[in-house]
Design an enzyme around this catalytic site. Structure first.
Site, PDB file in Angstrom:
ATOM      1  N   GLN A 180      15.318  31.312  64.340  1.00  0.00           N
ATOM      2  CA  GLN A 180      14.711  32.493  64.982  1.00  0.00           C
ATOM      3  C   GLN A 180      14.960  33.775  64.201  1.00  0.00           C
ATOM      4  O   GLN A 180      14.338  34.803  64.486  1.00  0.00           O
ATOM      5  CB  GLN A 180      15.240  32.662  66.420  1.00  0.00           C
ATOM      6  CG  GLN A 180      14.787  31.596  67.381  1.00  0.00           C
ATOM      7  CD  GLN A 180      13.304  31.675  67.714  1.00  0.00           C
ATOM      8  OE1 GLN A 180      12.624  32.672  67.482  1.00  0.00           O
ATOM      9  NE2 GLN A 180      12.782  30.589  68.267  1.00  0.00           N
ATOM     10  N   GLY A 201       9.103  26.067  59.860  1.00  0.00           N
ATOM     11  CA  GLY A 201       7.809  26.645  59.518  1.00  0.00           C
ATOM     12  C   GLY A 201       7.012  27.192  60.690  1.00  0.00           C
ATOM     13  O   GLY A 201       6.422  28.262  60.602  1.00  0.00           O
ATOM     14  N   HIS A 202       7.028  26.450  61.816  1.00  0.00           N
ATOM     15  CA  HIS A 202       6.075  26.830  62.874  1.00  0.00           C
ATOM     16  C   HIS A 202       6.465  28.090  63.626  1.00  0.00           C
ATOM     17  O   HIS A 202       5.703  28.578  64.459  1.00  0.00           O
ATOM     18  CB  HIS A 202       5.797  25.649  63.821  1.00  0.00           C
ATOM     19  CG  HIS A 202       6.895  25.312  64.767  1.00  0.00           C
ATOM     20  ND1 HIS A 202       6.838  25.629  66.106  1.00  0.00           N
ATOM     21  CD2 HIS A 202       8.072  24.696  64.592  1.00  0.00           C
ATOM     22  CE1 HIS A 202       7.939  25.187  66.710  1.00  0.00           C
ATOM     23  NE2 HIS A 202       8.701  24.622  65.802  1.00  0.00           N
ATOM     24  N   CYS A 324      11.877  23.953  74.759  1.00  0.00           N
ATOM     25  CA  CYS A 324      12.517  22.647  74.573  1.00  0.00           C
ATOM     26  C   CYS A 324      13.230  22.162  75.832  1.00  0.00           C
ATOM     27  O   CYS A 324      13.651  21.022  75.893  1.00  0.00           O
ATOM     28  CB  CYS A 324      13.516  22.709  73.432  1.00  0.00           C
ATOM     29  SG  CYS A 324      12.756  23.325  71.933  1.00  0.00           S
TER      30      CYS A 324
HETATM   31  N1  PLP Z   1      16.828  26.341  66.523  1.00  0.00           N
HETATM   32  C1  PLP Z   1      16.319  27.362  67.207  1.00  0.00           C
HETATM   33  C2  PLP Z   1      17.142  28.592  67.411  1.00  0.00           C
HETATM   34  C3  PLP Z   1      15.039  27.283  67.753  1.00  0.00           C
HETATM   35  O1  PLP Z   1      14.526  28.302  68.443  1.00  0.00           O
HETATM   36  C4  PLP Z   1      14.299  26.098  67.558  1.00  0.00           C
HETATM   37  C5  PLP Z   1      12.959  25.933  68.167  1.00  0.00           C
HETATM   38  O2  PLP Z   1      12.677  26.479  69.220  1.00  0.00           O
HETATM   39  C6  PLP Z   1      14.877  25.066  66.805  1.00  0.00           C
HETATM   40  C7  PLP Z   1      16.144  25.222  66.311  1.00  0.00           C
HETATM   41  C8  PLP Z   1      14.137  23.795  66.544  1.00  0.00           C
HETATM   42  O3  PLP Z   1      13.150  24.001  65.565  1.00  0.00           O
HETATM   43  P1  PLP Z   1      11.936  22.934  65.418  1.00  0.00           P
HETATM   44  O4  PLP Z   1      11.044  23.164  66.587  1.00  0.00           O
HETATM   45  O5  PLP Z   1      11.305  23.298  64.119  1.00  0.00           O
HETATM   46  O6  PLP Z   1      12.563  21.605  65.397  1.00  0.00           O
END
Ligand code: PLP
Length: 379
Positions: A180, A201-202, A324
């Site tokens: 972030q 990336g996203h 998530c």
């Molecule tokens: N770490 C943080 C602080 C995040 O906000 C996120 C995704 O929301 C992730 C890790 C995971 O990243 P990814 O969605 O690319 O697996």
């Protein structure tokens, strides 16, 4: 699509990234490991894009390893660091407000005999370097802390912790989840004194399915995937050339425009907070989120899932926490020790270069409507 305020969950792919991906898929689609020019050209392009990521991180090109996402980078860093330091001990320091991509590997390691100290935030979501100093032990093998919290927008004192670990001559490896923070706040592993840093990336206008792990030169992290020896033998598998191209291109433009984009996001965030304070007397900030792209608020008494649904019906997208969690209560907001009414009403609003004044006004107005509608239905 209406008015989107969930850019901390994911961002749209920018035009430059789409064009770079299309080029990689339709023009230079050779296998980067092949020895003939059509293959080596694809390899050269991949290295050029790797260099863009390295430039953005102010590090060397061979310290950047492509992954499939931020989660993979976090997992690789954590499992790799404890394996590398297996003779040092079995103690890990992390925080109670990390993403599940860090917390779940830590929990798994606890089950296999590691001791994990989860540093608790204060009411504002802050973690201090003193907390790390107090928790640090001779047998600490890993410290893992995020740069910017995804649910609060708080910035953690990574550089101070890095310097502290050096002062103590700690053998612990220092990993930072920079997902972030990357392209939002200074995110340069050398300046932050970290050994490992994961990005995704996203979150920065590249497609889903690509990320990177910075591994400081000299840190002999074990491989993530064994096979044909790609990524210097640390993550085998034919390179995802189109995703890599898109990631490189998105980061290239994101980097060039970072100052303006950050100023724009900050402006929209401040405008929204000003409007909300004018229009909604009960609204409160949650945590001291100073990152430019995240504003976390609570409307005590209004359940966030209901607010998110009603706003959704108006074409406005906000989050009741990290995407998530899939409906589970957020461990981050719970860690702040908020009263139940405030906890139940938390909304995370996140911004990007695409957020407009009209979006912000629509959200403020939408929240006023929601508060009236729900108040009527509750009373
Ligand atoms: N770490 C943080 C602080 C995040 O906000 C996120 C995704 O929301 C992730 C890790 C995971 O990243 P990814 O969605 O690319 O697996």
């Amino acid at each position: 699509m209406g008015h989107y305020f969930d850019y901390a969950a994911t961002t749209p792919v920018c035009r430059e990234a789409v064009e770079a991906a299309v080029d990689a898929m339709t023009g230079g689609w050779g296998n980067p490991s092949a020895r003939y020019p059509f293959g080596t050209d694809a390899g050269t392009a991949t290295e050029r894009w790797r260099n863009e990521i390295a430039k953005a991180l102010h590090c060397q090109k061979d310290e950047v390893f492509f992954t499939s996402c931020g989660t993979e980078g976090d997992n690789w860093a954590i499992y790799g660091a404890v394996e590398l330091n297996r003779r040092v001990g079995k103690h890990i320091i992390t925080t109670a407000i990390e993403h599940s991509a860090v917390l779940e590997p830590c929990k798994e390691l606890e089950r296999s005999g590691y001791e994990v100290t989860y540093l608790k935030p204060d009411r504002q979501g802050r973690i201090s370097v003193q907390q790390v100093e107090e928790a640090l032990r001779e047998d600490t093998v890993l410290v893992s802390m995020m740069l910017v919290n995804n649910e609060l927008g708080t910035i953690l004192p990574i550089a101070e912790v890095g310097r502290c670990l050096k002062e103590y001559n700690s053998r612990a490896l220092f990993h930072c989840d920079g997902v972030q923070g990357f392209l939002k706040v200074p995110c340069y592993p050398k300046e932050l004194c970290v050994d490992l840093l994961s990005i995704s990336g996203h979150k920065v206008h590249a497609p889903k399915g690509i990320g990177a792990l910075y591994i400081r030169k000299g840190v002999k992290l074990p491989p993530m995937i064994r096979g044909g020896g790609q990524e210097h033998g640390l993550r085998s598998g034919t390179e995802a050339t189109a995703q890599i191209a898109a990631f490189g291109a998105a980061v290239q433009v994101g980097c060039q425009q970072m100052e303006q984009i950050v100023a724009h996001m900050r402006e929209q965030k401040e405008l929204l907070w000003t409007l909300l304070q004018e229009k909604l007397p009960n609204v409160k900030r949650v945590g001291e989120g100073t990152a430019p792209h995240i504003l976390t608020i609570t409307m005590p008494g209004y359940k966030s899932e209901v607010v998110v649904r009603v706003l959704g019906d108006m074409g406005i997208c906000v989050s009741s926490g990290s995407a998530c969690h899939k409906g589970k209560a957020s461990h981050v907001y719970a860690a702040l020790g908020l009263p139940k009414k405030e906890l139940d009403g938390v909304l995370r609003i996140s911004f990007s270069k695409e957020t407009t004044r009209e979006d912000v006004e629509a959200l403020a107005e939408g929240l006023v409507q929601v508060s009236k509608q729900l108040f009527i239905s509750l009373s």
